[in-house]
Design a protein around this motif. Sequence first.
Motif, PDB file in Angstrom:
ATOM      1  N   VAL A 199      -5.679  20.431   3.372  1.00 15.57           N
ATOM      2  CA  VAL A 199      -6.882  20.531   4.203  1.00 15.57           C
ATOM      3  C   VAL A 199      -6.891  21.835   4.991  1.00 15.57           C
ATOM      4  N   ASN A 200      -5.745  22.217   5.553  1.00 17.45           N
ATOM      5  CA  ASN A 200      -5.689  23.467   6.323  1.00 17.45           C
ATOM      6  C   ASN A 200      -5.968  24.685   5.453  1.00 17.45           C
ATOM      7  N   ASP A 201      -5.538  24.621   4.203  1.00 19.96           N
ATOM      8  CA  ASP A 201      -5.748  25.755   3.296  1.00 19.96           C
ATOM      9  C   ASP A 201      -7.147  25.789   2.695  1.00 19.96           C
ATOM     10  N   ASN A 202      -7.744  24.603   2.497  1.00 16.51           N
ATOM     11  CA  ASN A 202      -8.975  24.555   1.692  1.00 16.51           C
ATOM     12  C   ASN A 202     -10.182  23.941   2.387  1.00 16.51           C
ATOM     13  N   GLY A 203     -10.000  23.331   3.547  1.00 17.93           N
ATOM     14  CA  GLY A 203     -11.110  22.660   4.217  1.00 17.93           C
ATOM     15  C   GLY A 203     -11.098  21.171   3.937  1.00 17.93           C
ATOM     16  N   ILE A 204     -11.992  20.432   4.590  1.00 20.63           N
ATOM     17  CA  ILE A 204     -11.960  18.978   4.503  1.00 20.63           C
ATOM     18  C   ILE A 204     -12.546  18.449   3.200  1.00 20.63           C
ATOM     19  N   ASN A 205     -13.522  19.147   2.625  1.00 19.61           N
ATOM     20  CA  ASN A 205     -14.152  18.682   1.380  1.00 19.61           C
ATOM     21  C   ASN A 205     -14.176  19.777   0.309  1.00 19.61           C
ATOM     22  N   PRO A 206     -13.048  20.356  -0.029  1.00 23.56           N
ATOM     23  CA  PRO A 206     -13.050  21.488  -0.971  1.00 23.56           C
ATOM     24  C   PRO A 206     -13.332  21.099  -2.410  1.00 23.56           C
ATOM     25  N   PHE A 207     -13.248  19.782  -2.684  1.00 21.11           N
ATOM     26  CA  PHE A 207     -13.428  19.316  -4.067  1.00 21.11           C
ATOM     27  C   PHE A 207     -14.828  19.575  -4.596  1.00 21.11           C
ATOM     28  N   TYR A 208     -15.794  19.819  -3.704  1.00 20.52           N
ATOM     29  CA  TYR A 208     -17.151  20.123  -4.154  1.00 20.52           C
ATOM     30  C   TYR A 208     -17.254  21.539  -4.736  1.00 20.52           C
ATOM     31  N   THR A 209     -16.268  22.377  -4.442  1.00 16.42           N
ATOM     32  CA  THR A 209     -16.370  23.784  -4.836  1.00 16.42           C
ATOM     33  C   THR A 209     -15.715  24.107  -6.166  1.00 16.42           C
ATOM     34  N   SER A 233       0.828  -1.205   0.000  1.00 12.95           N
ATOM     35  CA  SER A 233       0.000   0.000   0.000  1.00 12.95           C
ATOM     36  C   SER A 233       0.863   1.256   0.000  1.00 12.95           C
ATOM     37  N   TYR A 234       0.416   2.228  -0.784  1.00 16.75           N
ATOM     38  CA  TYR A 234       1.076   3.525  -0.852  1.00 16.75           C
ATOM     39  C   TYR A 234       0.103   4.593  -0.357  1.00 16.75           C
ATOM     40  N   TYR A 235       0.675   5.592   0.341  1.00 16.35           N
ATOM     41  CA  TYR A 235      -0.143   6.607   0.998  1.00 16.35           C
ATOM     42  C   TYR A 235       0.268   8.002   0.545  1.00 16.35           C
ATOM     43  N   PRO A 236      -0.664   8.960   0.634  1.00 17.45           N
ATOM     44  CA  PRO A 236      -0.307  10.336   0.298  1.00 17.45           C
ATOM     45  C   PRO A 236       0.672  10.912   1.321  1.00 17.45           C
ATOM     46  N   ASN A 237       1.436  11.884   0.886  1.00 17.12           N
ATOM     47  CA  ASN A 237       2.360  12.567   1.776  1.00 17.12           C
ATOM     48  C   ASN A 237       1.578  13.309   2.864  1.00 17.12           C
ATOM     49  N   ALA A 238       1.897  13.044   4.110  1.00 15.15           N
ATOM     50  CA  ALA A 238       1.138  13.611   5.227  1.00 15.15           C
ATOM     51  C   ALA A 238       1.215  15.133   5.253  1.00 15.15           C
ATOM     52  N   ASP A 239       2.386  15.684   4.961  1.00 12.49           N
ATOM     53  CA  ASP A 239       2.527  17.141   4.976  1.00 12.49           C
ATOM     54  C   ASP A 239       1.692  17.786   3.876  1.00 12.49           C
ATOM     55  N   ALA A 240       1.645  17.129   2.710  1.00 10.26           N
ATOM     56  CA  ALA A 240       0.861  17.675   1.598  1.00 10.26           C
ATOM     57  C   ALA A 240      -0.635  17.649   1.915  1.00 10.26           C
ATOM     58  N   ILE A 241      -1.098  16.561   2.528  1.00 15.70           N
ATOM     59  CA  ILE A 241      -2.506  16.468   2.913  1.00 15.70           C
ATOM     60  C   ILE A 241      -2.837  17.509   3.971  1.00 15.70           C
ATOM     61  N   GLU A 242      -1.956  17.623   4.953  1.00 14.33           N
ATOM     62  CA  GLU A 242      -2.181  18.588   6.041  1.00 14.33           C
ATOM     63  C   GLU A 242      -2.302  20.005   5.495  1.00 14.33           C
ATOM     64  N   ALA A 243      -1.402  20.378   4.597  1.00 19.24           N
ATOM     65  CA  ALA A 243      -1.436  21.723   4.021  1.00 19.24           C
ATOM     66  C   ALA A 243      -2.685  21.928   3.177  1.00 19.24           C
TER      67      ALA A 243
END
Length: 230
Positions: free
Chosen positions: A97-107, A85-95
Motif C-alpha cells: 500500500v505504501n508503495d502503490n496506494g490503496i487501490n492500485p489494482f485498477y491501474t 481464518s488466515y490473514y495476509p502478512n501485515a508487513d507485506a500489505i503495509e509495503a
Amino acid sequence: MNIQFLENLAQLNLEDSLKFLSENFGEKMVFSTSFGIEDQVISHAIFGQKIKNIEVFTLDTGRLFPETYAVWDKTLLQYGAKIKSYYPNADAIEAFVNDNGINPFYTSIELRKECCSIRKVVPLQQGLKGAKIWITGLRAEQSENRNSLEIIQWDEQQQLFKYNPLLHWTTEDVMDYLKKNAVPYNTLHDQGFISIGCAPCTRAIKPGENFRAGRWWWEDNSKKECGLHK
C-alpha cells in the motif's frame, strides 16, 4: 489414495461423499470457504453432519464486504461451528500500500495480481499446509477455464488431491439446496452479485453477462482468476 477409492467417492452424493471421506481417509483434509453460495452448501453438509476431521478455513483479505462478514457470523452461530481464518502478512500489505496506494489494482493487471497474491495466495499456502485433500466449491459453469476440471483431480502445484463435489451443479441446484435446508447465504447474491470477492474488485452483473463479469470487471478478460485455482 487408490483408483477404487476415487471411484467410490465420485459415485456418492455430497453428504455421503463427505461422510465417506471422514470415515475412510486418515490424512489431513481441508475445505476452503469464501462464504459464497457454493461454499455454504458444502459448509452445511460438513457442519450439519458434525464432521470433525475436515478442517474448514477461510481467507480474510481485509477488504471483504460487510455482508460477507455477516454470513460468516451467521454460519458460526447457526452451526456452532469453528472456521479457521488466515490473514495476509501485515508487513507485506503495509509495503504494498505504501508503495502503490490503496487501490492500485485498477491501474494494472500486474498490481492486481500482486495484491491477490499477498491477500489470498500466500495465506492459502498456510491453510493447505500438510493437507492431502482440498475440498472446493468450484463449478464448471462458473467460468470457461473451469469446464475442464474433474470432480477429483491431482493438483500438481499444491501436491494434493482437489475434490470438487459441486462441479456439475447448476446455480439453480445450489439455490434450491440452500433454501431447502435454510442455509444462511450472502444477501449480495440477491442483488446481482454472483461471484463475490473483495469489495473493491466485485460488482453486480447485468442480465446476460458472464458469471465472472463482476470480478475485476475493468480487465476485460473472460478467464479471470486470482491465483487460488489454476
